[in-house]
Each structure stands twice: as structure tokens, then as C-alpha cells.
Enzyme design. Structure first.
Site, PDB file in Angstrom:
ATOM      1  N   PRO A  13      45.295  41.973  32.577  1.00 27.25           N
ATOM      2  CA  PRO A  13      44.220  43.366  32.259  1.00 27.25           C
ATOM      3  C   PRO A  13      44.702  43.811  33.863  1.00 27.25           C
ATOM      4  O   PRO A  13      44.277  43.687  34.862  1.00 27.25           O
ATOM      5  CB  PRO A  13      42.788  43.215  31.788  1.00 27.25           C
ATOM      6  CG  PRO A  13      42.489  41.727  32.836  1.00 27.25           C
ATOM      7  CD  PRO A  13      43.731  40.923  32.676  1.00 27.25           C
ATOM      8  N   LYS A  72      37.090  36.174  34.790  1.00 25.14           N
ATOM      9  CA  LYS A  72      38.398  35.843  35.028  1.00 25.14           C
ATOM     10  C   LYS A  72      37.539  36.004  36.573  1.00 25.14           C
ATOM     11  O   LYS A  72      36.373  37.195  36.891  1.00 25.14           O
ATOM     12  CB  LYS A  72      39.282  37.286  34.699  1.00 25.14           C
ATOM     13  CG  LYS A  72      40.090  37.293  35.712  1.00 25.14           C
ATOM     14  CD  LYS A  72      41.736  38.467  35.178  1.00 25.14           C
ATOM     15  CE  LYS A  72      43.002  38.875  35.988  1.00 25.14           C
ATOM     16  NZ  LYS A  72      42.726  38.710  37.624  1.00 25.14           N
ATOM     17  N   CYS A  78      38.016  41.764  40.677  1.00 26.36           N
ATOM     18  CA  CYS A  78      38.011  42.975  40.771  1.00 26.36           C
ATOM     19  C   CYS A  78      38.408  43.578  41.781  1.00 26.36           C
ATOM     20  O   CYS A  78      36.786  43.213  42.405  1.00 26.36           O
ATOM     21  CB  CYS A  78      37.828  44.451  39.309  1.00 26.36           C
ATOM     22  SG  CYS A  78      38.808  45.428  40.960  1.00 26.36           S
ATOM     23  N   ASN A 123      46.094  32.704  38.022  1.00 27.33           N
ATOM     24  CA  ASN A 123      46.718  34.072  38.439  1.00 27.33           C
ATOM     25  C   ASN A 123      47.474  34.106  39.383  1.00 27.33           C
ATOM     26  O   ASN A 123      46.225  33.334  39.984  1.00 27.33           O
ATOM     27  CB  ASN A 123      45.394  34.629  37.917  1.00 27.33           C
ATOM     28  CG  ASN A 123      46.646  36.115  37.625  1.00 27.33           C
ATOM     29  OD1 ASN A 123      45.846  37.236  38.459  1.00 27.33           O
ATOM     30  ND2 ASN A 123      47.356  36.783  37.741  1.00 27.33           N
ATOM     31  N   GLY A 124      48.649  34.327  39.736  1.00 24.95           N
ATOM     32  CA  GLY A 124      48.626  33.935  41.186  1.00 24.95           C
ATOM     33  C   GLY A 124      50.027  33.474  41.530  1.00 24.95           C
ATOM     34  O   GLY A 124      50.057  32.842  41.364  1.00 24.95           O
ATOM     35  N   ASN A 125      50.747  34.672  42.425  1.00 28.69           N
ATOM     36  CA  ASN A 125      52.103  34.462  42.523  1.00 28.69           C
ATOM     37  C   ASN A 125      53.414  33.919  41.719  1.00 28.69           C
ATOM     38  O   ASN A 125      54.318  33.302  41.745  1.00 28.69           O
ATOM     39  CB  ASN A 125      52.217  32.707  42.746  1.00 28.69           C
ATOM     40  CG  ASN A 125      51.348  33.085  44.772  1.00 28.69           C
ATOM     41  OD1 ASN A 125      51.093  33.902  44.936  1.00 28.69           O
ATOM     42  ND2 ASN A 125      50.753  31.695  45.250  1.00 28.69           N
ATOM     43  N   HIS A 134      42.157  33.379  39.313  1.00 27.52           N
ATOM     44  CA  HIS A 134      43.149  34.357  40.777  1.00 27.52           C
ATOM     45  C   HIS A 134      42.986  33.566  42.125  1.00 27.52           C
ATOM     46  O   HIS A 134      41.932  33.531  42.233  1.00 27.52           O
ATOM     47  CB  HIS A 134      42.699  35.401  40.684  1.00 27.52           C
ATOM     48  CG  HIS A 134      43.814  36.632  41.445  1.00 27.52           C
ATOM     49  ND1 HIS A 134      44.135  38.015  40.731  1.00 27.52           N
ATOM     50  CD2 HIS A 134      44.469  36.105  42.283  1.00 27.52           C
ATOM     51  CE1 HIS A 134      44.908  38.711  42.039  1.00 27.52           C
ATOM     52  NE2 HIS A 134      45.271  36.876  42.744  1.00 27.52           N
ATOM     53  N   ALA A 188      50.439  39.680  36.564  1.00 25.53           N
ATOM     54  CA  ALA A 188      50.354  40.799  36.457  1.00 25.53           C
ATOM     55  C   ALA A 188      51.933  42.020  36.439  1.00 25.53           C
ATOM     56  O   ALA A 188      52.069  42.750  35.898  1.00 25.53           O
ATOM     57  CB  ALA A 188      48.838  41.730  37.083  1.00 25.53           C
ATOM     58  N   GLU A 189      51.618  41.533  38.859  1.00 23.47           N
ATOM     59  CA  GLU A 189      53.090  42.743  39.094  1.00 23.47           C
ATOM     60  C   GLU A 189      54.151  42.354  38.305  1.00 23.47           C
ATOM     61  O   GLU A 189      55.193  43.147  38.632  1.00 23.47           O
ATOM     62  CB  GLU A 189      52.370  42.212  40.617  1.00 23.47           C
ATOM     63  CG  GLU A 189      51.248  43.280  41.364  1.00 23.47           C
ATOM     64  CD  GLU A 189      51.734  44.475  40.976  1.00 23.47           C
ATOM     65  OE1 GLU A 189      52.836  45.167  41.416  1.00 23.47           O
ATOM     66  OE2 GLU A 189      51.249  45.626  41.236  1.00 23.47           O
TER      67      GLU A 189
END
Length: 504
Positions: free
Chosen positions: A23, A147, A108, A208-210, A175, A232-233
Site C-alpha cells: 500500500p 501491517k 506508517c 517487507n523491506g530490502n 516491515h 514498495a520502492e
């Protein structure tokens, strides 16, 4: 039909999704989700939606969810930020028929989340979170998911996840960064925490992450044992990430623009932001087109700039620059690739540069002296020498009495601007703090109306007086014309009467 839970929900409803699009506020809209699904994504989340606004604003619901219903866009999870159990439940009830699950955002880390008191800034309020998740689990017809971000202490992260599972959470996304790891302090996500959570709970876990390449996805699943991996990114810079390919940027940009045209409406700022992400490396070279991309006002203009970038890249290829790499990039700048590649071992230590940046930011937070301030803060200090950057001495934001957002400091109703505007309009009142002048305008309009009315009456009276004077003058004239007029010379009159000459 009974509501599916845990692994059964993941297998049957989510179809054992492994590749997940995160998201992203203003970025994971329908067009981008469909593009990602075409290139390997198996599950998508909506952008984070504000539960309070979703409940009270029908236009917000229509623009952010109802208008984006599409059979191709399933399975889909709708994410909300909230800090009130009842409001969260109301929003979820309004959304549950348009998605496959409801997600509570507890990750967030941005300042807006701190001011609104949601996201990662709720992670210490376990009693509130347990109530929110439990109520949603009991009342909704679709599963509730969460999340989260991790704590610094691994044991606390595990207990946090177990608490959410016990409350009714059916899937948890972890995350692997703390809420302080953002901006210059982002660093590397800690997969050890994710692996510990996966071993401690009996529900599906997403990591989530990396995640910048498909190889990162496979390695994360192997090292942590999670059911799926969220990006995400990495997805923003390369929508084909889950296909394990890095296509030319213009292919992704042109396909995205076609999807936008096929599924309108799409906010222009969303499209512009995606093109900036896709063309990021190329725009570092072609600065003139970067400025043009920022200024165009319509979809055709954005497509035109993207076409110009494609032509320039193709010219470079024909000139034999295909093998050249700019700024240490693994591929030429016109190939989809991540902006900040992470270390291949996925550890949480990060590079020496990241350590230095973290230390510098820590000094800024502690001292806020001129030597350690960022360039942006130094500019602010030059304009306002008395400005204080110490977080301990910054004013605490007071919440709006209605929606929980920061209220205006001098608002007469103790509300934020949005709520103040509605109340001032309804009560025909003024709020100088927010620049609202409903009462003043109403009084001004009333005064103008009265002035016009008085002017009209005065004009009417003047017309009546003029009419009376005219009638009097006309009467006098008629009277004068009906009576005989005496001659001016008496001798002539005598002569007329006698019809004889006067004696000399």
C-alpha cells in the site's frame, strides 16, 4: 458462508499469493495495480485510506475505492489508518464489499501519522490495538490483517505480533524496520525479526523491506520462511520486478499511460509521480526534460515528455552508449532498476555512509546547532534566527475535537480547518484564525440589500413627488388657456368694444 481464516484465507482467497504490491499513498492506485499484475504481482493493496474521512465523505469513498472496482484487480486488500475502534469498524463495513480483506496500518512512520496519531505511532498502545482488531474480526464479513514495523527488541516484536494474532488478525505483514528508520536513517531492514515472528505465530506472514529484485524475494522467503514478500520502492522503479526482468523504462512508461487512459479517471499528480520514479536515473542527465515533466498540465503533456526521453535514450543507444553506465548503476540509465540498491547479504548493519548519516541526524535532534543542521534547516534559521529545532521544545499539537487532526491554534471552535469550515458555514460564523468570514459576508450582503431597498424606496418617493408637481403645472396651464386673456393696451380694448374711433 463462513469467513475464511489464517492459512485457509491465504490459500483460497489470496490464491497463495507470494508477490505483493505494498500500500503506497497516492501511488498504488488502480492503474498502477493493474500494470503490476500484468507483470507478475499476485496481490495488491489500495493506498492507505483515512478511516475518519472515509466514513464522513461520500466523495472520498467514491474516488478512492468505489470508482476503482475492477474484476482484474483481485485479490485486493483495502488498508485504513485509524485510532478509534468504532470509526475503524464503520469504515471497514463500508469497504468490505469491494475487497477481499481489510488491513490496519500500524507501520506508517511519517510526521503526518505522528500528528494524526495513527500508523506506527500506535505500536505502544496494545490495549487499543487489541480492541480495534478484535471488534473488526467479530463484525466484518472479510478477514482483518495488519501491517506493522518492528521494535528494537526482538522479543517485544514477537509479543506484539502474538497479541495481534490473538485479537483476531488473520495475516500480518512485518516491515523489518523500526518507526525511526525513515528518510536519511532508513538503513537496512532486519529480516531476523521477520523470521522470529514467522516462527512465533500460526497465521501467514508477509515480509517487507530490502526487496529490489526478484532474487531478493526468493532469498527472503528462504531465509525467513514467510508466505509472501511485499515490495514498495522496488516496484515503483521496476513494475516488472516480479518477472525477474529489467525492461527499458519507456516500455513500462508507455504501458502505464495506456492503462491510465483505459481506466480513467486518474489524478494527474499520481501519473506524474510514477513517471518521475520510472525515469529517475535518466532525468539526472536530461535536466531540461525534468523541468518540463514537472510543469506540464495534462496527460498528453506527460506522454509527450516521456516520448522525448525515449527518443533521447534511443539516440544514445545508436551512438554506441548502450554499454555505458552512469553513476555506478548496474545497468544503463534507461533500464528499470532500483534507486538505492541494498547490500546483498540483507543484514541490518548498513554501510558506513548510512551510519554516518544516522549519527549526523542524531546530533541534529539533540543539539540543533548551526554546525549539525541540514541545509534546509540552515536556510530556515537564516530567515528566522529565533527558530528552534529542538524536538523537546517544539509545541505539542492539540487534536481537533471532531476528527483527531491537529486543530488550529487560535480557532474559535477548537477544530481543524476542515471541520471549522463546515461548522462556521452551518452556523454562519467567523473564524479569523482560519480566514473564514461567513458571518461578515452575510452581514455585508444584508447591508447591501437594505441599502438597495432604501434607495429604491427613495427613488419611488421622488417619482411620486415629480408626478404630483407635473399634474399641478398641467392643471394651471389648462385653467389659463380656458379663461380670456386681457389685452395689454386699454385703448385697443375700448376701440374693439365701441367699434368707433376715439376723438382726437
Amino acid at each position: 458462508m463462513a469467513k475464511l481464516q489464517g492459512f485457509e484465507f491465504w490459500r483460497k482467497t489470496l490464491k497463495e499469493a507470494r508477490f505483493v504490491v505494498a500500500p503506497m499513498v497516492d501511488q498504488s492506485e488502480l492503474a498502477w495495480r493493474l500494470l503490476s499484475r500484468r507483470h507478475g504481482a499476485q496481490l495488491c493493496y489500495t493506498p492507505m485510506l483515512h478511516a475518519q474521512v472515509f466514513v464522513r465523505d461520500a466523495n472520498y469513498r467514491r474516488e478512492n475505492l468505489y470508482n476503482e472496482v475492477c474484476q482484474e484487480d483481485r485479490p485486493l486488500i483495502t488498508q485504513f489508518c485509524a485510532n478509534d475502534p468504532e470509526v475503524f469498524l464503520q469504515a471497514a463495513l463500508l469497504a468490505q464489499d469491494y475487497c477481499d480483506a481489510i488491513d490496519l496500518n500500524l507501520g506508517c512512520p511519517q510526521m503526518i501519522a505522528k500528528r494524526g496519531h495513527y500508523g506506527a505511532f500506535l505500536q505502544d498502545e496494545w490495549e487499543l490495538l487489541e480492541k480495534m482488531v478484535r471488534l473488526a474480526h467479530e463484525k466484518l464479513s472479510v478477514p482483518i490483517t495488519c501491517k506493522i514495523r518492528v521494535f528494537k527488541e526482538l522479543e517485544r516484536t514477537v509479543r506484539y505480533a502474538q497479541m495481534l494474532e490473538k485479537a483476531g488478525c488473520q495475516l500480518i505483514t512485518v516491515h523489518g524496520r523500526t518507526k525511526d528508520q525513515k528518510g536519511a536513517m532508513t538503513g537496512i531492514a532486519n529480516w531476523e525479526h521477520i523470521m522470529a515472528v514467522r516462527k512465533a505465530v500460526n497465521i501467514p506472514v508477509f515480509a517487507n523491506g530490502n526487496i529490489q529484485h526478484l532474487s531478493d524475494v526468493e532469498r527472503c522467503i528462504q531465509e525467513t520462511g514467510v508466505q509472501g514478500v511485499m515490495s514498495a520502492e522496488g516496484n515503483l522503479h521496476n513494475p516488472a520486478l516480479f518477472e525477474e526482468c529489467s525492461p527499458p523504462v519507456w516500455e513500462m512508461a508507455e504501458e502505464y499511460l495506456e492503462v491510465v487512459k483505459q481506466y480513467p479517471p486518474c489524478t494527474l499528480s499520481f501519473v506524474r509521480a510514477h513517471l518521475f520514479k520510472l525515469w529517475h536515473h535518466t532525468l539526472q542527465i536530461h535536466h531540461d526534460l525534468r523541468e518540463e515533466l514537472a510543469k506540464v498540465k495534462n496527460l498528453e503533456g506527460l506522454a509527450g515528455v516521456s516520448k522525448k526521453l525515449r527518443l533521447r535514450c534511443q539516440e544514445e543507444i545508436t551512438r554506441g552508449k548502450e554499454k555505458e553506465k552512469e553513476g555506478g548503476l548496474p545497468f544503463p540509465h534507461w533500464i528499470c532498476q532500483p534507486y538505492h540498491p541494498f547490500e546483498p547479504d540483507g543484514n541490518s548493519k548498513g554501510s558506513e555512509v548510512q551510519k554516518t548519516m544516522c549519527q549526523k541526524r542524531a546530533l541534529e535532534d539533540l543539539d540543533a546547532t548551526a554546525d549539525t543542521l541540514s541545509k534546509n534547516k540552515q536556510k530556515k534559521r537564516s530567515r528566522n534566527p529565533n527558530k528552534n529545532f529542538s524536538p523537546e521544545q517544539k509545541p505539542k499539537y492539540i487534536k481537533c475535537e471532531q476528527c483527531g487532526n491537529p486543530k488550529g491554534n487560535k480557532c474559535v471552535f477548537n477544530l481543524c480547518r476542515g471541520c471549522c469550515k463546515k461548522k462556521a458555514f452551518k452556523e454562519v460564523a467567523d473564524c479569523p484564525s482560519h480566514g473564514l468570514r461567513f458571518k461578515t459576508r452575510a452581514e455585508k450582503q444584508k447591508a447591501e440589500k437594505n441599502a438597495k431597498k432604501e434607495e429604491g424606496e427613495a427613488t419611488k418617493d421622488g417619482d411620486a413627488t415629480t408626478t404630483e408637481e407635473g399634474e399641478a403645472t398641467e392643471t394651471e396651464r389648462s385653467c389659463s388657456s380656458s379663461s380670456p386673456q386681457p389685452p395689454s393696451d386699454p385703448s385697443i380694448e375700448l376701440q374693439v368694444q365701441s367699434k368707433t374711433p376715439l376723438p382726437l
